[in-house]
Design an enzyme around this catalytic site. Sequence first.
Site, PDB file in Angstrom:
ATOM      1  N   HIS A 118       0.826  -1.210   0.000  1.00 41.38           N
ATOM      2  CA  HIS A 118       0.000   0.000   0.000  1.00 41.38           C
ATOM      3  C   HIS A 118       0.861   1.261   0.000  1.00 41.38           C
ATOM      4  O   HIS A 118       2.026   1.250   0.425  1.00 41.38           O
ATOM      5  CB  HIS A 118      -0.937   0.012   1.208  1.00 41.38           C
ATOM      6  CG  HIS A 118      -0.214   0.046   2.523  1.00 41.38           C
ATOM      7  ND1 HIS A 118       0.319   1.198   3.057  1.00 41.38           N
ATOM      8  CD2 HIS A 118       0.081  -0.942   3.404  1.00 41.38           C
ATOM      9  CE1 HIS A 118       0.890   0.936   4.209  1.00 41.38           C
ATOM     10  NE2 HIS A 118       0.770  -0.358   4.450  1.00 41.38           N
ATOM     11  N   GLU A 176      -2.111  -7.453   7.241  1.00 43.99           N
ATOM     12  CA  GLU A 176      -0.853  -7.202   7.938  1.00 43.99           C
ATOM     13  C   GLU A 176      -0.807  -7.994   9.250  1.00 43.99           C
ATOM     14  O   GLU A 176      -1.828  -8.549   9.694  1.00 43.99           O
ATOM     15  CB  GLU A 176      -0.713  -5.692   8.211  1.00 43.99           C
ATOM     16  CG  GLU A 176       0.562  -5.252   8.895  1.00 43.99           C
ATOM     17  CD  GLU A 176       1.821  -5.583   8.104  1.00 43.99           C
ATOM     18  OE1 GLU A 176       2.095  -6.790   7.933  1.00 43.99           O
ATOM     19  OE2 GLU A 176       2.540  -4.651   7.700  1.00 43.99           O
TER      20      GLU A 176
END
Length: 262
Positions: free
Chosen positions: A23, A129
Amino acid sequence: MDAIATPPLYQFGRPKRIHLVRHALGIHNVEPEKSRDPLTSFEFFDAQLSPPSWQQVLEQRKYVRESGLLDKIELVIVSPMSRTLQTAVGIFGGENQPDRLDVTHVEMDEISTTFKSRPPIIAYELCRERMGKYECDKRGSISQYRSRFPAVDFSLIENEDDVLWDPNERETFEAVKARAIKFIKWLWERKEEEIAVVSHGVFLQQAMIQLIENNNRYTLPLRGHPINLGRNLNCFLLIDDDDPCSRFKNCEFRSVIIAHER
């Protein structure tokens, strides 16, 4: 470690090209590296992209279109977090998005409601994550994401609210590695042959390490690594990268080819 010649791709069956994307810069990424304590604050809950990061997103958006990569990618898999969803929609979303670099969070979210994605974008919990303790890694409700990102398919997400995040304990690296292996095998079993994955720094790094470690073949500029994807497949991983196990930079692309030998 002895160098060997990389076999040509025609010697492999069913090659699968995976484009791994971290990201863009999130608001939590600008915190001092010397202390992670502020990330336990609700201020960083499900961290959004920081304002300067839209330039990263739109520059990569321009790249995938001008390079022809957008026409080759059959599917985008994305972690169900705001910063990864914003990155995936911003890079791979519809043609009616603006190309200027000063687009705001609100504008990008509004734009994402006006198109159907090409290629399809699917959210998948397995590529999140490392979870626990830090508010930036706790996701919001799926109904909220569906409202903000209607072009994204959330059908693979089983729970409306985040039942995986633990406020008291951080997920171990061993658990992240196990998720990475499971995710890689899931990608391998999909029918699509060219897939983009928009995920996070720790998860992507652990995925690369799991693909490469304990292998004894090494070539440059492409590296051929035998890997075990189950079902007795003799597989190779071809990586066009000098340091594939390093930490991904924000909005960095890193591509690999996974194939089994004929």
